[in-house]
Design an enzyme around this catalytic site. Structure first.
Site, PDB file in Angstrom:
ATOM      1  N   GLU A   1      11.897  -1.328 -10.955  1.00 30.49           N
ATOM      2  CA  GLU A   1      10.645  -1.730 -10.396  1.00 30.49           C
ATOM      3  C   GLU A   1      10.550  -0.964  -9.116  1.00 30.49           C
ATOM      4  O   GLU A   1       9.750  -0.030  -8.791  1.00 30.49           O
ATOM      5  CB  GLU A   1      10.299  -3.250 -10.394  1.00 30.49           C
ATOM      6  CG  GLU A   1       8.789  -3.384  -9.857  1.00 30.49           C
ATOM      7  CD  GLU A   1       8.808  -3.586  -8.202  1.00 30.49           C
ATOM      8  OE1 GLU A   1       7.996  -3.295  -7.704  1.00 30.49           O
ATOM      9  OE2 GLU A   1       9.790  -4.283  -7.953  1.00 30.49           O
TER      10      GLU A   1
ATOM     11  N   ASP B   1       7.975   2.424  -8.517  1.00 30.72           N
ATOM     12  CA  ASP B   1       6.864   2.158  -7.546  1.00 30.72           C
ATOM     13  C   ASP B   1       6.958   3.586  -6.591  1.00 30.72           C
ATOM     14  O   ASP B   1       5.905   3.980  -6.657  1.00 30.72           O
ATOM     15  CB  ASP B   1       7.158   1.036  -6.546  1.00 30.72           C
ATOM     16  CG  ASP B   1       6.338   0.956  -5.416  1.00 30.72           C
ATOM     17  OD1 ASP B   1       5.009   0.540  -5.435  1.00 30.72           O
ATOM     18  OD2 ASP B   1       6.697   1.255  -4.460  1.00 30.72           O
TER      19      ASP B   1
ATOM     20  N   ASP C   1       4.985  -5.419 -12.038  1.00 23.66           N
ATOM     21  CA  ASP C   1       6.230  -5.191 -11.663  1.00 23.66           C
ATOM     22  C   ASP C   1       6.927  -4.334 -13.106  1.00 23.66           C
ATOM     23  O   ASP C   1       7.670  -3.109 -13.078  1.00 23.66           O
ATOM     24  CB  ASP C   1       7.198  -6.102 -11.382  1.00 23.66           C
ATOM     25  CG  ASP C   1       6.971  -6.658 -10.120  1.00 23.66           C
ATOM     26  OD1 ASP C   1       6.080  -6.144  -9.358  1.00 23.66           O
ATOM     27  OD2 ASP C   1       7.507  -7.905  -9.310  1.00 23.66           O
TER      28      ASP C   1
ATOM     29  N   GLU D   1       5.943  -0.901 -13.566  1.00 30.42           N
ATOM     30  CA  GLU D   1       6.528   0.056 -12.510  1.00 30.42           C
ATOM     31  C   GLU D   1       7.967   0.296 -13.050  1.00 30.42           C
ATOM     32  O   GLU D   1       8.146   1.564 -13.080  1.00 30.42           O
ATOM     33  CB  GLU D   1       6.319  -0.280 -11.277  1.00 30.42           C
ATOM     34  CG  GLU D   1       5.162  -0.243 -10.563  1.00 30.42           C
ATOM     35  CD  GLU D   1       5.119  -0.727  -8.940  1.00 30.42           C
ATOM     36  OE1 GLU D   1       4.164  -0.534  -8.019  1.00 30.42           O
ATOM     37  OE2 GLU D   1       5.920  -1.910  -8.832  1.00 30.42           O
TER      38      GLU D   1
END
Length: 222
Positions: free
Chosen positions: A43, A47, A115, A118
């Protein structure tokens, strides 16, 4: 983990290394129960991939200053936006959650879903590089930018409003009606044990957002 193939079909991408997508879909609660790696590190990577992908797209289409680009990107990659994109590919269905998290409604929790969304981008980046991750962003994120940048996340607004008062906010789905493919849900939101608002929607998330909106409207009239 027999739902991986189905998820690959949904996003139109087949992983060369299945371990990446398995990890991306694995919440820490499931990882702890089965001695596996969870999606938190992936994650973190996803991101950054998403920020770069969204920056690349917005730079090409918005001929405005850095401040506008930054604000637009922030709205397009926030938790509420990620939750919205994830719903388009039914991502919650494919998450691996621990028993306790499942029972407590984790499959509907925006933070967990965001989360994981991502992490999926991070997995694709590791498997095939940035260009392939960007293709996924173009396919499943960019078509909805106008919608998510105009969305008001009433749940977050309510949380922020009541956070300073150290109150507990809880949502419940109290009713659903209609056939499986056309249901209407009713949600309520409680502050501690006080009923704050009600809302209806075609999805549980929409009903919860409308319940939070109703609570905020009531607060504004006090």
């Amino acid at each position: 983990m027999n739902n991986i193939e189905e998820f690959e079909g949904v996003i139109g991408y087949t992983f060369k290394n299945k371990k990446y997508i398995e990890t991306a879909l694995t919440h820490s609660s499931y990882a702890n129960e089965h001695n596996l790696e969870c999606n938190e590190r992936m994650e973190f990577l996803g991101d950054a991939v998403l920020e770069l992908a969204m920056s690349k797209y917005l730079y090409a289409v918005i001929s405005l200053d850095e401040g506008v680009l930054t604000k637009t990107r922030a709205k397009a990659v926030c938790e509420g936006a990620l939750d919205y994109y994830a719903a388009k590919i039914n991502l919650p269905k494919y998450l691996f959650l621990g028993k306790g998290e499942e029972l407590s409604g984790g499959r509907m929790r925006p933070a967990i879903i965001a989360d994981a969304m991502e992490a999926v981008l991070g997995a694709i980046f590791l498997d095939s590089g940035f260009d392939q991750a960007y293709e996924i962003v173009k396919k499943f994120f960019i078509p909805y930018i106008a919608e998510v940048t105009s969305l008001k996340d009433y749940k977050s607004l309510l949380q922020e409003k009541l956070q300073s008062e150290k109150r507990t906010i809880r949502y419940e789905i109290v009713r659903d009606e209609g056939p499986a493919n056309d249901k209407i849900f009713e949600a309520v939101v409680y502050m501690d044990e006080i009923l704050m608002g009600r809302g209806m929607g075609k999805t549980k998330k929409e009903a919860q957002q409308n319940a939070a909106k109703n609570a905020l409207e009531k607060e504004a009239k006090l």
